[in-house]
Design a protein around this motif. Structure first.
Motif, PDB file in Angstrom:
ATOM      1  N   THR A 172       0.836  -1.239   0.068  1.00  0.00           N
ATOM      2  CA  THR A 172      -0.071  -0.044   0.256  1.00  0.00           C
ATOM      3  C   THR A 172       0.829   1.184  -0.002  1.00  0.00           C
ATOM      4  O   THR A 172       2.094   1.207   0.167  1.00  0.00           O
ATOM      5  N   ASN A 173       0.162   2.331  -0.063  1.00  0.00           N
ATOM      6  CA  ASN A 173       0.977   3.693  -0.060  1.00  0.00           C
ATOM      7  C   ASN A 173       1.593   3.926   1.175  1.00  0.00           C
ATOM      8  O   ASN A 173       2.563   4.479   1.572  1.00  0.00           O
ATOM      9  N   ARG A 174       0.926   3.215   2.372  1.00  0.00           N
ATOM     10  CA  ARG A 174       1.358   3.519   3.545  1.00  0.00           C
ATOM     11  C   ARG A 174       2.403   2.616   3.789  1.00  0.00           C
ATOM     12  O   ARG A 174       3.528   3.123   4.542  1.00  0.00           O
ATOM     13  N   ASP A 175       2.590   1.564   3.183  1.00  0.00           N
ATOM     14  CA  ASP A 175       3.906   0.737   3.425  1.00  0.00           C
ATOM     15  C   ASP A 175       5.086   1.590   2.725  1.00  0.00           C
ATOM     16  O   ASP A 175       6.179   1.670   3.365  1.00  0.00           O
ATOM     17  N   TRP A 176       4.815   2.071   1.544  1.00  0.00           N
ATOM     18  CA  TRP A 176       6.067   2.996   0.807  1.00  0.00           C
ATOM     19  C   TRP A 176       6.278   4.101   1.785  1.00  0.00           C
ATOM     20  O   TRP A 176       7.452   4.488   1.688  1.00  0.00           O
ATOM     21  N   ALA A 177       5.090   4.936   2.352  1.00  0.00           N
ATOM     22  CA  ALA A 177       5.518   6.043   2.877  1.00  0.00           C
ATOM     23  C   ALA A 177       6.389   5.857   4.439  1.00  0.00           C
ATOM     24  O   ALA A 177       7.189   6.561   4.639  1.00  0.00           O
ATOM     25  N   ARG A 178       6.064   4.517   4.968  1.00  0.00           N
ATOM     26  CA  ARG A 178       7.019   4.255   5.958  1.00  0.00           C
ATOM     27  C   ARG A 178       8.336   3.986   5.656  1.00  0.00           C
ATOM     28  O   ARG A 178       9.342   4.328   6.498  1.00  0.00           O
ATOM     29  N   ARG A 179       8.518   3.324   4.361  1.00  0.00           N
ATOM     30  CA  ARG A 179       9.982   3.134   4.182  1.00  0.00           C
ATOM     31  C   ARG A 179      10.784   4.360   4.199  1.00  0.00           C
ATOM     32  O   ARG A 179      11.896   4.327   4.486  1.00  0.00           O
ATOM     33  N   LEU A 180      10.007   5.499   3.513  1.00  0.00           N
ATOM     34  CA  LEU A 180      10.812   6.846   3.550  1.00  0.00           C
ATOM     35  C   LEU A 180      10.469   7.622   4.847  1.00  0.00           C
ATOM     36  O   LEU A 180      10.845   8.849   4.708  1.00  0.00           O
ATOM     37  N   ALA A 181       9.987   7.261   5.833  1.00  0.00           N
ATOM     38  CA  ALA A 181       9.826   7.926   7.019  1.00  0.00           C
ATOM     39  C   ALA A 181       9.009   9.208   6.641  1.00  0.00           C
ATOM     40  O   ALA A 181       9.358  10.356   7.172  1.00  0.00           O
ATOM     41  N   MET A 182       7.869   9.004   5.790  1.00  0.00           N
ATOM     42  CA  MET A 182       6.944  10.262   5.458  1.00  0.00           C
ATOM     43  C   MET A 182       5.740   9.863   5.824  1.00  0.00           C
ATOM     44  O   MET A 182       5.158   8.416   5.957  1.00  0.00           O
ATOM     45  N   SER A 183       4.702  10.953   5.986  1.00  0.00           N
ATOM     46  CA  SER A 183       3.204  10.561   6.077  1.00  0.00           C
ATOM     47  C   SER A 183       2.745  10.106   4.788  1.00  0.00           C
ATOM     48  O   SER A 183       3.243  10.408   3.791  1.00  0.00           O
ATOM     49  N   GLU A 184       1.524   9.317   4.714  1.00  0.00           N
ATOM     50  CA  GLU A 184       1.120   8.725   3.661  1.00  0.00           C
ATOM     51  C   GLU A 184       0.650  10.081   2.699  1.00  0.00           C
ATOM     52  O   GLU A 184       1.062   9.926   1.316  1.00  0.00           O
ATOM     53  N   ARG A 185       0.195  11.008   3.053  1.00  0.00           N
ATOM     54  CA  ARG A 185      -0.358  12.080   2.283  1.00  0.00           C
ATOM     55  C   ARG A 185       0.860  12.989   1.617  1.00  0.00           C
ATOM     56  O   ARG A 185       0.711  13.066   0.317  1.00  0.00           O
ATOM     57  N   ALA A 186       1.872  13.037   2.615  1.00  0.00           N
ATOM     58  CA  ALA A 186       3.073  13.688   1.906  1.00  0.00           C
ATOM     59  C   ALA A 186       4.039  12.832   0.700  1.00  0.00           C
ATOM     60  O   ALA A 186       4.284  13.407  -0.218  1.00  0.00           O
TER      61      ALA A 186
END
Length: 255
Positions: A172-186
């Motif tokens: 999911t987008n959330r999985d990718w966002a966590r990999r980059l230490a970002m919020s899902e929206r950002a």
């Protein structure tokens, strides 16, 4: 010419040089570039061409146009190629980015004839006419949208390349966002700025492109299941809508 490196004949004063090459399954032509433009045709198997900007998947009996001096690498899946190396000045209309194209029956026969020519073939006779006709045929080919763009940012590009190597419908987008230490929206906004599409839409296209090599050895039903589609019909509809052809057109070995 067959199974000879282009470097050994590149200086020959001919606008078009044809070389046929056979590769062992899974062979990787690592990062390289050519002074000439390249028309890379796979008589067998599937080729996956990658540049810094994207990946292009080339089914059996299709080809990819590679611009001169474009750094690229190619993975060969049971491939025998018929390549044309063309002086850039002879093809001012050549695309600026790699382009997958359909190949006409006439062009296939011309390619088979061309790889039997010597590097210094006779320009005034039949051999020169074959070379000239090759360029006319290539200029008239229609393109196939079998590509996936890659982000220029290294961290985003790494995520995308990993996904292409093993598409997972559960990611999911959330999985990718966590990999980059970002919020899902950002993360989603940043991805959209880079490629002009959402991460979810990009992953859907990447999964569909990954179906092309799978269809060499599996049925449409098997590929649909592997890629997480609820039914062969839903997979076929998505594939046809995206690429303008049914996946069954690429099945070469029904089980």
């Amino acid at each position: 010419m067959r199974n000879v490196p282009i470097a050994s004949v590149d200086a020959v004063a001919r606008a078009v040089l044809a070389i046929g090459t056979d590769y062992v399954p899974g062979h990787l032509l690592d990062w390289h570039e050519h002074r000439r433009a390249q028309f890379l045709y796979g008589a067998t198997g599937v080729m996956i061409v990658e540049t810094a900007d994207g990946t292009w998947t080339v089914p059996t009996e299709r080809a990819v146009l590679i611009p001169a001096m474009t750094r690229h690498r190619v993975r060969m899946l049971d491939v025998s190629t018929r390549s044309l190396y063309i002086e850039p000045g002879a093809v001012p209309w050549w695309p600026r980015a790699c382009t997958v194209v359909d190949v006409t029956p006439l062009l296939r026969e011309l390619l088979l004839a061309a790889v039997d020519l010597d590097a210094d073939y006779d320009l005034a006779g039949r051999e020169g006419a074959v070379a000239a006709l090759l360029l006319h045929e290539i200029a008239s080919l229609g393109s196939l949208p079998l590509h996936v763009d890659l982000p220029s940012a290294p961290d985003l590009a790494e995520l995308c390349r990993e996904y292409l190597a093993g598409p997972d419908v559960r990611l999911t987008n959330r999985d990718w966002a966590r990999r980059l230490a970002m919020s899902e929206r950002a993360f989603t906004r940043r991805f959209q700025r880079e490629l002009g599409t959402s991460p979810a839409a990009w992953r859907t296209r990447a999964r569909l492109v990954s179906a092309v090599p799978l269809l060499r050895e599996r049925t449409v039903t098997q590929v649909a299941t592997r890629l997480g589609y609820s039914s062969p019909a839903s997979f076929t509809a998505a594939f046809s809508r995206t690429f303008g052809m049914a996946p069954s057109a690429l099945v070469t070995n029904r089980q």
